[in-house]
Design a protein around this motif. Structure first.
Motif, PDB file in Angstrom:
ATOM      1  N   SER A  22       0.808  -1.220   0.000  1.00 41.66           N
ATOM      2  CA  SER A  22       0.000   0.000   0.000  1.00 41.66           C
ATOM      3  C   SER A  22       0.843   1.273   0.000  1.00 41.66           C
ATOM      4  N   SER A 136      -9.567   0.423  -9.342  1.00 43.04           N
ATOM      5  CA  SER A 136      -8.962   1.397  -8.434  1.00 43.04           C
ATOM      6  C   SER A 136      -9.694   1.413  -7.104  1.00 43.04           C
ATOM      7  N   LEU A 137      -8.925   1.444  -6.030  1.00 43.28           N
ATOM      8  CA  LEU A 137      -9.512   1.591  -4.700  1.00 43.28           C
ATOM      9  C   LEU A 137      -9.995   3.020  -4.534  1.00 43.28           C
ATOM     10  N   THR A 138     -11.032   3.208  -3.732  1.00 42.59           N
ATOM     11  CA  THR A 138     -11.537   4.553  -3.494  1.00 42.59           C
ATOM     12  C   THR A 138     -10.544   5.327  -2.645  1.00 42.59           C
ATOM     13  N   GLY A 141      -9.856   4.939   1.332  1.00 43.67           N
ATOM     14  CA  GLY A 141      -9.091   3.813   1.865  1.00 43.67           C
ATOM     15  C   GLY A 141      -9.824   2.999   2.910  1.00 43.67           C
ATOM     16  N   LYS A 143     -11.671   0.117   4.804  1.00 46.27           N
ATOM     17  CA  LYS A 143     -11.497  -1.331   4.692  1.00 46.27           C
ATOM     18  C   LYS A 143     -12.846  -2.044   4.777  1.00 46.27           C
ATOM     19  N   ASP A 144     -13.804  -1.597   3.959  1.00 41.66           N
ATOM     20  CA  ASP A 144     -15.104  -2.258   3.984  1.00 41.66           C
ATOM     21  C   ASP A 144     -15.113  -3.410   2.987  1.00 41.66           C
ATOM     22  N   GLN A 147     -14.141  -2.575  -0.679  1.00 42.73           N
ATOM     23  CA  GLN A 147     -12.694  -2.408  -0.843  1.00 42.73           C
ATOM     24  C   GLN A 147     -11.982  -3.759  -0.813  1.00 42.73           C
ATOM     25  N   GLN A 148     -12.424  -4.623   0.053  1.00 46.21           N
ATOM     26  CA  GLN A 148     -11.834  -5.957   0.119  1.00 46.21           C
ATOM     27  C   GLN A 148     -12.084  -6.714  -1.176  1.00 46.21           C
ATOM     28  N   ILE A 150     -12.431  -5.340  -4.154  1.00 46.72           N
ATOM     29  CA  ILE A 150     -11.538  -4.748  -5.153  1.00 46.72           C
ATOM     30  C   ILE A 150     -10.130  -5.308  -5.001  1.00 46.72           C
ATOM     31  N   ALA A 151      -9.659  -5.394  -3.755  1.00 46.98           N
ATOM     32  CA  ALA A 151      -8.323  -5.931  -3.502  1.00 46.98           C
ATOM     33  C   ALA A 151      -8.224  -7.379  -3.965  1.00 46.98           C
TER      34      ALA A 151
END
Length: 257
Positions: A22, A136-138, A141, A143-144, A147-148, A150-151
């Motif tokens: 990150s 792309s991550l928002t 940042g 960690k919802d 987002q998980q 997307i990762a």
């Protein structure tokens, strides 16, 4: 000092695959904003990867491509650089990007060998390769679950990603990003029927200011390429152009091919 020199091909691959740590990713993206050369290099990397994908897709033409690469080598590199071999895609684009005549080689190769495949299906294939293989991550940042997801997607853990996206959408039906990312995940994993269902649902959300659902549905139809898909996709692309919705610039360009 040219900041782009601090980033090598392995780091660009790590960024595109979602494996970059990150802190390093933030530093890399900050440099993308300010360093035109680095941004261009990243674009070249994506473009070459897409072209090589098309080369593999049309593998019957590989012998012709070899012959022309040999000719280009003689003309542009004066025999100082060994002829690029086709056995490894990674070796190919690294060799190309390290050469001084990278743009000449790319443009000449594309003009000679991909002209006949410059139709909406091939363009849709390139669009997926260049724009949909990394999300792309928002900026916040958080960690919802989205987002998980997307990762997980960026790490190509697609089964995990789809579970997370669908869970978010089930809990929050107003979350258009969740259904869009679910559709994209189905698209890149070739689950076209499920992808189309997601993009239909996304396109039906008329309250959205920005809605790529119709365009992504057209892309999916072109990727699936069953009987009647291309005709339906072209109708959707024309509708995207007429309504000036998301993807209208690409749609207009594709319809001219």
């Amino acid at each position: 000092m040219d900041e782009s020199k601090h980033f090598n091909m392995e780091q660009i691959e790590s960024y595109l695959s979602g494996d970059m740590p990150s802190e390093e990713k933030l530093r890399f993206e900050a440099n993308l904003e300010s360093d035109t050369k680095l941004s261009e290099l990243l674009h070249i990397y994506r473009t070459i990867d897409a072209e090589m994908h098309n080369t593999e897709k049309y593998s019957s033409r590989e012998a012709d491509l070899r012959n022309t690469l040999q000719q280009l080598n003689a003309v542009y590199f004066k025999s100082e650089v060994p002829v690029i071999q086709m056995s490894s895609r990674k070796q190919w684009y690294r060799a190309v990007m390290s050469a001084a005549a990278v743009f000449v080689l790319m443009l000449a190769g594309y003009s000679l060998f991909f002209k006949s495949s410059s139709n909406t299906s091939a363009l849709a294939d390139r669009y997926v390769k260049e724009n949909l293989l990394h999300l792309s991550l928002t900026m916040d940042g958080a960690k919802d679950s989205l987002q998980q997801g997307i990762a997980a997607y960026n790490k190509k853990a697609y089964a995990q990603a789809i579970q997370l996206f669908e869970a978010v959408y089930k809990a929050h039906p107003d979350n258009s990003d969740a259904i869009k990312y679910a559709g994209i995940t189905y698209l890149v994993t070739k689950a076209y029927t499920k992808a189309l269902a997601c993009f239909d649902e996304l396109a039906a959300k008329k309250e959205l200011f920005s809605n790529p659902g119709m365009f992504l549905k057209a892309v999916t139809l072109l990727q699936r390429d069953l009987q009647g898909d291309k005709e339906q996709a072209e109708q959707l692309l024309q509708q995207v152009v007429n309504e000036k919705s998301d993807g209208s610039k690409e749609a207009a360009r594709w319809l001219k091919k």
